[in-house]
Design a protein around this motif. Structure first.
Motif, PDB file in Angstrom:
ATOM      1  N   HIS A  44      41.091  37.795  52.726  1.00 44.26           N
ATOM      2  CA  HIS A  44      42.165  37.749  51.683  1.00 44.26           C
ATOM      3  C   HIS A  44      41.930  37.115  50.303  1.00 44.26           C
ATOM      4  CE1 HIS A  44      44.705  39.259  55.006  1.00 44.26           C
ATOM      5  NE2 HIS A  44      44.212  38.284  55.740  1.00 44.26           N
ATOM      6  N   SER A  45      41.062  36.400  50.199  1.00 45.81           N
ATOM      7  CA  SER A  45      40.742  36.057  48.955  1.00 45.81           C
ATOM      8  C   SER A  45      40.272  36.998  48.038  1.00 45.81           C
ATOM      9  CB  SER A  45      39.426  34.729  48.796  1.00 45.81           C
ATOM     10  OG  SER A  45      38.278  35.531  49.610  1.00 45.81           O
ATOM     11  N   HIS A  46      39.738  38.268  48.492  1.00 45.19           N
ATOM     12  CA  HIS A  46      39.216  39.303  47.947  1.00 45.19           C
ATOM     13  C   HIS A  46      40.203  40.584  47.897  1.00 45.19           C
ATOM     14  CE1 HIS A  46      35.787  36.879  47.169  1.00 45.19           C
ATOM     15  NE2 HIS A  46      35.225  37.676  46.530  1.00 45.19           N
ATOM     16  N   GLY A  47      41.317  40.355  48.471  1.00 46.57           N
ATOM     17  CA  GLY A  47      42.401  41.294  48.577  1.00 46.57           C
ATOM     18  C   GLY A  47      43.438  41.715  47.501  1.00 46.57           C
ATOM     19  N   VAL A  48      44.608  41.892  48.045  1.00 47.90           N
ATOM     20  CA  VAL A  48      45.731  42.372  47.084  1.00 47.90           C
ATOM     21  C   VAL A  48      46.288  41.000  46.517  1.00 47.90           C
ATOM     22  CG1 VAL A  48      47.444  42.271  48.871  1.00 47.90           C
ATOM     23  CG2 VAL A  48      47.910  43.793  47.037  1.00 47.90           C
ATOM     24  N   PHE A  87      37.345  48.868  35.071  1.00 43.31           N
ATOM     25  CA  PHE A  87      37.336  48.617  36.407  1.00 43.31           C
ATOM     26  C   PHE A  87      35.646  48.141  37.027  1.00 43.31           C
ATOM     27  CE2 PHE A  87      41.566  50.253  36.219  1.00 43.31           C
ATOM     28  CZ  PHE A  87      42.352  49.524  37.052  1.00 43.31           C
ATOM     29  N   GLY A  88      35.468  47.117  37.583  1.00 42.21           N
ATOM     30  CA  GLY A  88      34.266  46.960  37.927  1.00 42.21           C
ATOM     31  C   GLY A  88      34.196  47.708  39.380  1.00 42.21           C
ATOM     32  N   THR A  89      35.052  47.849  40.045  1.00 47.20           N
ATOM     33  CA  THR A  89      34.902  48.495  41.286  1.00 47.20           C
ATOM     34  C   THR A  89      34.572  50.056  41.397  1.00 47.20           C
ATOM     35  OG1 THR A  89      37.320  48.571  41.113  1.00 47.20           O
ATOM     36  CG2 THR A  89      36.516  46.789  42.708  1.00 47.20           C
ATOM     37  N   ALA A  90      35.503  50.645  40.302  1.00 44.38           N
ATOM     38  CA  ALA A  90      35.293  52.212  40.123  1.00 44.38           C
ATOM     39  C   ALA A  90      34.160  52.316  39.157  1.00 44.38           C
ATOM     40  CB  ALA A  90      36.244  52.785  39.182  1.00 44.38           C
ATOM     41  N   VAL A  91      33.692  51.728  38.429  1.00 42.28           N
ATOM     42  CA  VAL A  91      32.411  51.473  37.707  1.00 42.28           C
ATOM     43  C   VAL A  91      31.292  51.728  38.514  1.00 42.28           C
ATOM     44  CG1 VAL A  91      30.763  50.799  36.101  1.00 42.28           C
ATOM     45  CG2 VAL A  91      33.359  51.060  35.337  1.00 42.28           C
ATOM     46  N   CYS A  92      31.201  50.600  39.598  1.00 45.30           N
ATOM     47  CA  CYS A  92      30.024  50.561  40.464  1.00 45.30           C
ATOM     48  C   CYS A  92      30.039  51.787  41.350  1.00 45.30           C
ATOM     49  CB  CYS A  92      30.211  49.225  41.162  1.00 45.30           C
ATOM     50  SG  CYS A  92      29.486  47.807  40.243  1.00 45.30           S
ATOM     51  N   GLU A  93      30.971  51.861  42.124  1.00 50.11           N
ATOM     52  CA  GLU A  93      31.121  53.066  43.227  1.00 50.11           C
ATOM     53  C   GLU A  93      30.944  54.493  42.458  1.00 50.11           C
ATOM     54  OE1 GLU A  93      31.270  52.640  46.353  1.00 50.11           O
ATOM     55  OE2 GLU A  93      31.551  54.891  46.818  1.00 50.11           O
ATOM     56  N   ILE A 119      33.960  42.980  40.718  1.00 51.33           N
ATOM     57  CA  ILE A 119      33.538  44.296  41.760  1.00 51.33           C
ATOM     58  C   ILE A 119      34.000  43.774  42.963  1.00 51.33           C
ATOM     59  CG2 ILE A 119      31.819  44.981  40.373  1.00 51.33           C
ATOM     60  CD1 ILE A 119      29.937  43.928  42.765  1.00 51.33           C
ATOM     61  N   GLY A 120      34.887  42.691  43.306  1.00 48.14           N
ATOM     62  CA  GLY A 120      35.272  42.476  44.792  1.00 48.14           C
ATOM     63  C   GLY A 120      34.409  42.224  45.671  1.00 48.14           C
ATOM     64  N   THR A 254      36.631  36.467  36.115  1.00 45.54           N
ATOM     65  CA  THR A 254      37.061  36.972  37.425  1.00 45.54           C
ATOM     66  C   THR A 254      38.277  36.569  38.110  1.00 45.54           C
ATOM     67  OG1 THR A 254      36.046  35.582  39.095  1.00 45.54           O
ATOM     68  CG2 THR A 254      34.416  36.848  37.895  1.00 45.54           C
ATOM     69  N   LEU A 255      38.570  35.300  37.602  1.00 48.17           N
ATOM     70  CA  LEU A 255      39.652  34.731  38.319  1.00 48.17           C
ATOM     71  C   LEU A 255      40.673  34.495  37.342  1.00 48.17           C
ATOM     72  CD1 LEU A 255      37.688  32.679  40.935  1.00 48.17           C
ATOM     73  CD2 LEU A 255      39.375  34.258  41.397  1.00 48.17           C
ATOM     74  N   ASP A 256      40.070  34.191  35.919  1.00 49.03           N
ATOM     75  CA  ASP A 256      41.283  33.792  34.905  1.00 49.03           C
ATOM     76  C   ASP A 256      41.779  34.928  34.310  1.00 49.03           C
ATOM     77  OD1 ASP A 256      39.547  34.535  32.430  1.00 49.03           O
ATOM     78  OD2 ASP A 256      38.021  33.552  33.662  1.00 49.03           O
ATOM     79  N   THR A 257      42.811  34.572  33.376  1.00 49.61           N
ATOM     80  CA  THR A 257      43.434  35.539  32.504  1.00 49.61           C
ATOM     81  C   THR A 257      43.202  35.134  31.154  1.00 49.61           C
ATOM     82  OG1 THR A 257      45.630  34.315  32.683  1.00 49.61           O
ATOM     83  CG2 THR A 257      45.008  35.913  34.163  1.00 49.61           C
ATOM     84  N   ASP A 258      42.237  34.624  30.920  1.00 54.21           N
ATOM     85  CA  ASP A 258      41.791  34.283  29.342  1.00 54.21           C
ATOM     86  C   ASP A 258      40.504  34.733  28.711  1.00 54.21           C
ATOM     87  OD1 ASP A 258      43.800  32.231  29.108  1.00 54.21           O
ATOM     88  OD2 ASP A 258      42.544  31.004  30.597  1.00 54.21           O
ATOM     89  N   TYR A 259      39.600  35.311  29.708  1.00 55.15           N
ATOM     90  CA  TYR A 259      38.327  35.778  29.052  1.00 55.15           C
ATOM     91  C   TYR A 259      37.922  37.100  29.617  1.00 55.15           C
ATOM     92  CZ  TYR A 259      37.667  30.689  28.292  1.00 55.15           C
ATOM     93  OH  TYR A 259      37.924  29.512  27.891  1.00 55.15           O
TER      94      TYR A 259
END
Lengths: 342, 342
Positions: A44-48, A87-93, A119-120, A254-259
């Motif tokens: 869940h740490s990597h989920g919604v 999006f790291g996810t879409a770019v990678c996939e 990228i999750g 990856t977790l912050d809202t600053d960088y």
């Protein structure tokens, strides 16, 4: 009071929110799929639960939607991609899909991705490639949370590795951080008012601790001491530096809202058919894993497990019975939908 | 009473013995170099003490000298080599040299080696490639000595991984088994009459033990529990099965004098110059490693070390002062010379 939602409900909600923010259909779908696959497996740490942070990041312009990544082939087997803060996810996939024909032709191919968001769950990509018959080694970097073996300061990311290998019933999938535990698990101990096990973390002064609060202000122990440390810094250099991104303390976002996100991603794809053992690989994988599962359990264990087994079992169950979320997690996601989707 | 010998004395002795048995100059030199590099770094389990076993293996025909490996390029980037039961060391090193131009052209290349003897310290090959400016991931299999996490039977090799990355002063080199310790170290505890640390091994019934004798009849713990286990079986499948060799219990012939060697070797070579971070990689590696070394030590440590540092320091010293060996080890090697070299 947990809320249980179906796979489809969760996918639809995430897609709706991201589409509402201007993401393309492909970006929204892949991001939703990566998060939902994590939740299905109990990760869940990597989920919604990451949706609110991503929404803020997009709204603040730290992450971009509707992005066209810049893809440059430096050789016939090496694809380097600038994700343009998308999006790291879409770019990678999507880049992995573009790399695949070259892998089938040359037997091996390498992808690096820079300037793209988190990228999750890194196993997502490795498992998909293995389902297509390819071997995949996937690496990414994270913010520093882990201390060097013998050190007292956080200077290493949890820098995970995923390895996917084609199998018979399903692929073999290893997906592991190079730290003993994860900050997310330590937060869960704190919420339950429990001590963390010995050997998980040190406090800010470098002393071993079982107090989750002290651990949260300190750093995580590397898995297996010098070995997880060695792997963690190797991945920092391979996945971070090689991709043209930083490693160590400069990895952010990856977790912050600053960088802006400054992780680097590295994928090595191998086509087994170019190798002597290729034609019998999946059968050999199946045979070895079955031998491990059937072997004598150790003290305190009922059965020997193979990496990926518990997650795969949970995924099958949750596809039928739904995904449980803490009420506040799902509520936050629904709130975002009602605000963003007109 | 240890005997101290110079680098040259040891090289000359090994070369003489192997040449006396019919090995080519190249086979003898590379084998001597791999063993001597291990001894210089203090990794005596992979040094000249292995000479008597190899001599017996050659004399019994389990290993062949003066061998022409069969090299097949399946693609422009993938080289698969049948070592024809020859020296694993020479087969790997010469094949890696043959692969290198392809790596420089295509940015990546893969080598598998099958039907060749034990390749020794796997870091040897990774460090050499890094000295030439390439990244090298090297893997090999071993006899089963490690139990699965949660298991009681030895079903996994110590299956090591080495990672070499170009640096400024010298390359970064990680060279590690996927078990907590090695059987060689447990034998050393037994000889000193000491107990082994907790968390190293289990006895034959699967119970944790600190008795070296019980450990020798039992199995080694994987490093970091499920993580070393996961990596160990991944390497078994990648390095063993992909190369067309077995994995698990069928891997034999590295320490015994009864079986052909059935390990499999896998090397992934990457040219940093094909990647965005290539031009600044060595400088970035140097900077990160210096930051780690200069960071605050943890409780009970004087300084933070980087993988490869202690071995490199010892190597520099021993190149000046010589390599110490237990008298019986050096005596056995000298005896072989006097018997074999006419």
């Amino acid at each position: 009071m947990p809320v249980t939602v179906s796979h489809k409900e969760q996918m639809d909600l995430i897609v709706a929110v991201l589409r509402g923010l201007g993401a393309t259909e492909e970006e929204a779908f892949i991001q939703a799929d990566v998060w939902t696959e994590a939740d299905l497996r109990g990760i869940h740490s990597h989920g919604v639960q990451r949706l609110p942070v991503m929404v803020t990041r997009i709204q603040k312009g730290l992450m971009k939607v509707n992005v066209k990544p810049e893809r440059v082939w430096s050789t016939n087997s090496v694809l380097n991609v600038d994700g343009k803060d998308g999006f790291g996810t879409a770019v990678c996939e999507t880049s992995l899909r573009e790399l695949t024909p070259a892998v089938r032709k040359h037997g091996v191919g390498v992808l690096t991705v820079r300037n793209a968001a988190h990228i999750g769950m890194v196993g997502y990509y490795a498992e998909r490639r293995a389902l297509e018959g390819l071997i995949c080694l996937a690496f990414t970097t994270t913010e520093v949370l882990v201390h060097p073996f013998g050190g007292a300061e956080a200077l290493v990311g949890t820098n995970p590795i995923a390895i996917g290998i084609p199998g018979i019933k399903r692929p073999f999938l290893l997906d592991m951080a190079t730290s003993v535990s994860a900050m997310g698990r330590i937060i869960a101990f704190k919420h339950r008012g429990e001590k963390i096990p010995e050997g998980w973390a040190i406090d800010k002064d470098g002393n071993p601790t079982t107090d989750p609060d002290a651990a949260l202000h300190g750093s995580l122990d590397p898995a297996g001491g010098p070995k997880g440390y060695g792997l963690g810094i190797s991945i920092a250099m391979l996945s971070g530096l090689l991709a043209g991104m930083p490693c160590g303390r400069e990895v952010l976002g990856t977790l912050d809202t600053d960088y802006r996100c400054t992780v680097g991603d590295l994928f090595i794809l191998i086509d087994p058919q170019a190798f002597p053992g290729g034609p019998t690989l999946a059968a050999g994988v199946q045979r070895y894993l079955e031998e491990l599962r059937a072997s004598k359990p150790g003290k305190g264990f009922k059965q020997v497990s193979v990496p990926g087994d518990p997650e795969s079992k949970l995924r099958d169950e949750r596809l039928k019975t739904g995904i449980p979320h803490p009420e506040e997690v799902w509520h936050a996601a629904e709130q975002l939908r009602s605000t963003i989707v007109k």
